[in-house]
Design a protein around this motif. Structure first.
Motif, PDB file in Angstrom:
ATOM      1  N   UNK A 186      22.757  17.148 -28.416  1.00  0.00           N
ATOM      2  CA  UNK A 186      21.559  17.098 -29.382  1.00  0.00           C
ATOM      3  C   UNK A 186      20.190  17.084 -28.447  1.00  0.00           C
ATOM      4  N   UNK A 187      20.150  16.603 -27.100  1.00  0.00           N
ATOM      5  CA  UNK A 187      19.213  16.525 -26.324  1.00  0.00           C
ATOM      6  C   UNK A 187      19.481  16.477 -24.847  1.00  0.00           C
ATOM      7  N   UNK A 188      18.761  16.423 -24.097  1.00  0.00           N
ATOM      8  CA  UNK A 188      19.087  16.843 -22.673  1.00  0.00           C
ATOM      9  C   UNK A 188      19.688  15.835 -21.944  1.00  0.00           C
ATOM     10  N   UNK A 189      19.724  14.463 -22.653  1.00  0.00           N
ATOM     11  CA  UNK A 189      20.395  13.203 -21.873  1.00  0.00           C
ATOM     12  C   UNK A 189      21.734  13.293 -22.162  1.00  0.00           C
ATOM     13  N   UNK A 190      22.199  13.928 -23.172  1.00  0.00           N
ATOM     14  CA  UNK A 190      23.744  14.218 -23.534  1.00  0.00           C
ATOM     15  C   UNK A 190      24.491  14.948 -22.289  1.00  0.00           C
ATOM     16  N   UNK A 191      23.710  15.942 -21.979  1.00  0.00           N
ATOM     17  CA  UNK A 191      24.286  16.728 -20.857  1.00  0.00           C
ATOM     18  C   UNK A 191      24.242  15.967 -19.380  1.00  0.00           C
ATOM     19  N   UNK A 192      22.925  15.672 -19.444  1.00  0.00           N
ATOM     20  CA  UNK A 192      22.512  15.100 -17.921  1.00  0.00           C
ATOM     21  C   UNK A 192      23.557  13.730 -17.473  1.00  0.00           C
ATOM     22  N   UNK A 193      23.931  12.969 -18.674  1.00  0.00           N
ATOM     23  CA  UNK A 193      24.786  11.785 -18.078  1.00  0.00           C
ATOM     24  C   UNK A 193      26.169  12.221 -17.814  1.00  0.00           C
ATOM     25  N   UNK A 194      26.524  13.143 -18.768  1.00  0.00           N
ATOM     26  CA  UNK A 194      27.996  13.537 -18.377  1.00  0.00           C
ATOM     27  C   UNK A 194      28.055  14.102 -17.069  1.00  0.00           C
ATOM     28  N   UNK A 195      27.103  15.019 -16.671  1.00  0.00           N
ATOM     29  CA  UNK A 195      27.055  15.532 -15.222  1.00  0.00           C
ATOM     30  C   UNK A 195      26.883  14.593 -14.287  1.00  0.00           C
ATOM     31  N   UNK A 196      26.047  13.575 -14.576  1.00  0.00           N
ATOM     32  CA  UNK A 196      25.780  12.563 -13.552  1.00  0.00           C
ATOM     33  C   UNK A 196      26.982  11.577 -13.029  1.00  0.00           C
ATOM     34  N   UNK A 197      27.928  11.596 -13.903  1.00  0.00           N
ATOM     35  CA  UNK A 197      29.196  10.871 -13.836  1.00  0.00           C
ATOM     36  C   UNK A 197      30.175  11.971 -12.562  1.00  0.00           C
ATOM     37  N   UNK A 198      29.944  13.011 -12.442  1.00  0.00           N
ATOM     38  CA  UNK A 198      30.819  14.004 -11.710  1.00  0.00           C
ATOM     39  C   UNK A 198      30.262  14.027 -10.280  1.00  0.00           C
ATOM     40  N   UNK A 199      31.546  14.618  -9.393  1.00  0.00           N
ATOM     41  CA  UNK A 199      31.159  14.876  -7.928  1.00  0.00           C
ATOM     42  C   UNK A 199      30.902  16.416  -7.880  1.00  0.00           C
ATOM     43  N   UNK A 200      30.473  16.953  -6.755  1.00  0.00           N
ATOM     44  CA  UNK A 200      30.358  18.190  -6.486  1.00  0.00           C
ATOM     45  C   UNK A 200      31.661  18.823  -6.388  1.00  0.00           C
ATOM     46  N   UNK A 201      32.199  20.019  -7.054  1.00  0.00           N
ATOM     47  CA  UNK A 201      33.322  20.440  -6.979  1.00  0.00           C
ATOM     48  C   UNK A 201      34.274  20.158  -8.333  1.00  0.00           C
ATOM     49  N   UNK A 202      33.648  19.379  -8.796  1.00  0.00           N
ATOM     50  CA  UNK A 202      34.406  18.996 -10.200  1.00  0.00           C
ATOM     51  C   UNK A 202      34.109  19.899 -11.226  1.00  0.00           C
TER      52      UNK A 202
END
Length: 513
Positions: free
Chosen positions: A366-382
């Motif tokens: 719905x908004x940018x935070x929905x994507x940013x938090x999901x990506x923020x939990x991951x590591x490079x290469x995930x």
């Protein structure tokens, strides 16, 4: 009889050796455990009481409060005087005015306070970056009135989180929950130290999730705004990851860095900000979700800094009219891809400019935070699965996250080793065998993070630098650093090593004691 005694003695000695070996292996294993693993071990021996709550009937907060309060600490920080106010100072002033923390102003030394949450029995504590940023001295008071000096292990300004540590064992801890499971309308408790009133518990509900309120990574302005006495303007892109849990549990000056827990006594957020015209509680508080915090804290503990991955797109949030005024689209939800970074994960996966990101891992964006938090939990290469709308049809892509730019630079003298360690303003990790070969050294540590205002920042010693000795003492671990900096002669600190380009250096500093 003698033979029996010899056999018994041999068995005793063998048992003792086995037990000693086991303890050494156990400690080494424990040092490498994630916070989740440490929590599982702790709560296997310390069972929590079952929740007493009902969405419709009687609600009892007593057991949750009793479980959490012993593990919430009072943090008191000391700052050196400063004749000038940097951007970080202004950020601290804003947050401090809201949370009773303050920032270093004209007179010295400055004192401030906040809260923290013990998450590991061996002394690791989570708090907010703005609580400890630029602090020369960090004092911790536990719920049972014991006092410690804390060391900054690392910070992450992008989420406003910090990991600090005290030298103690068998401490009570808060159980890490699952912030994804938190429901709007669910009862929650906020535990912290508002207005220097230690161990205060307030109750409310989850008012909203995924809130982005634009307070991380922006400059300040003089206009009035609903987030505090100082306004932040969007003069540059937001550097932070904002996906706050919003609550109406009363949060006031001093709560910053404290616990937001559910009625089972599980930590679901770290209280970080309030929306207020006065600087005190007006009904809106915001907490960093614990699922995001766990990744950040484990990275800091393991690597000394956060390893962050990127999709590789710039986008406009379709829910924000000001961002999409120039776009020819009738969509009101999702993220419009304005550009794709060359060589990034999105480009490699097939994402194109003009796509609209509508889902991440099957969940509607719905908004940018929905994507940013999901990506923020991951590591490079995930890998992360995203769905985009293109030419009226949905397309799915598995995007491999690319590595972040060099670690963010963030804060950190006094009489104790911990205080001087904080003044260095850096985080470290032992060298790998490959790094030893590259720099032709037998030992050393690598600088993984440099925090603004510290000795390393002032001396322009960047991340990636190899430290081989301090005061002519060989350095192979953080413990070696602690030992070396306690032996200053006439306040002189000598640091030697190699810059990232291989250039050798030997710098001397005069340190106030």
């Amino acid at each position: 009889m003698k033979r029996f005694g010899l056999t018994l003695l041999t068995a005793f000695v063998g048992g003792a050796m086995a037990l000693g070996t086991y303890k050494l292996v156990e400690k080494k294993y424990a040092d490498n455990m994630s916070f989740d693993d440490k929590q599982n071990v702790y709560f296997a021996s310390n069972r929590m009481s079952p929740a007493i709550t009902s969405s419709a009937g009687e609600v009892d907060f007593t057991q949750a409060a009793a479980a959490v309060t012993p593990a919430v600490v009072y943090i008191r920080t000391t700052y050196a005087s400063s004749g000038q106010q940097s951007q970080q100072d202004r950020l601290q002033q804003m947050f401090g005015d809201m949370f009773g923390q303050g920032s270093p102003r004209q007179s010295a030394p400055q004192m401030a306070s906040g809260s923290g949450v013990i998450i590991s029995p061996d002394g690791y504590i989570v708090t907010n970056n703005h609580v400890v940023a630029k602090a020369d001295k960090i004092e911790i008071t536990t719920n049972d009135h014991r006092r410690f000096t804390a060391k900054v292990i690392g910070t992450d300004p992008n989420t406003d989180l910090a990991l600090i540590k005290i030298e103690a064992n068998d401490l009570p801890i808060v159980k890490l929950g699952n912030s994804d499971d938190a429901k709007v309308g669910e009862w929650v408790l906020a535990v912290g130290n508002p207005f220097n009133l230690t161990s205060t518990v307030t109750a409310g509900i989850v008012s909203a999730k995924g809130r982005g309120i634009g307070i991380i990574g922006k400059d300040d302005d003089q206009d009035d705004n609903p987030f505090g006495p100082t306004k932040l303007r969007a003069s540059k892109p937001i550097a932070g990851i904002e996906s706050f849990i919003q609550t109406d549990a009363a949060i006031n000056p001093g709560n910053s860095g404290g616990a937001l827990v559910n009625t089972r006594g599980e930590l679901i957020g770290i209280n970080s900000a309030i929306a207020s015209h006065t600087g005190s509680y007006e009904g809106y508080g915001f907490a960093v979700p614990i699922n995001l915090a766990k990744k950040v804290l484990n990275d800091i503990k393991k690597f000394g800094a956060v390893k962050r991955g990127y999709i590789g797109v710039s986008f406009s949030d379709l829910s924000v009219p000001e961002q999409v005024a120039d776009l020819k689209t009738d969509k009101t939800n999702g993220l419009y891809v304005r550009s794709v970074v060359a060589g990034g994960g999105a480009e490699a996966a097939g994402v194109k400019t003009g796509d609209v990101i509508t889902k991440v891992e099957g969940v509607t964006v719905y908004e940018s935070s929905d994507l940013q938090e999901r990506v923020g939990r991951l590591q490079p290469g995930d890998k992360i699965n995203i769905t985009v709308m293109r030419d009226g049809a949905e397309k799915n892509f598995a995007v491999t996250l690319k590595a972040d730019v060099p670690a963010a630079r963030t804060a950190g003298l006094s009489r104790s080793a911990n205080e001087l360690y904080n003044k260095l303003g850096a985080s470290f990790m032992p060298l790998s065998q490959g790094q030893k070969v590259k720099y032709h050294v037998n030992g050393g540590v690598i600088v993984t993070q440099v925090r603004d205002g510290g000795i390393f920042d002032e001396a322009e010693i960047p991340s990636g630098t190899i430290i081989t000795s301090i005061n002519k003492e060989p350095i192979n671990s953080v413990a070696d650093i602690d030992k070396a900096i306690t032996n200053l002669k006439d306040g002189l600190l000598t640091i030697a090593g190699y810059y990232p380009d291989g250039t050798k250096f030997n710098n001397k500093f005069t340190v106030e004691q």
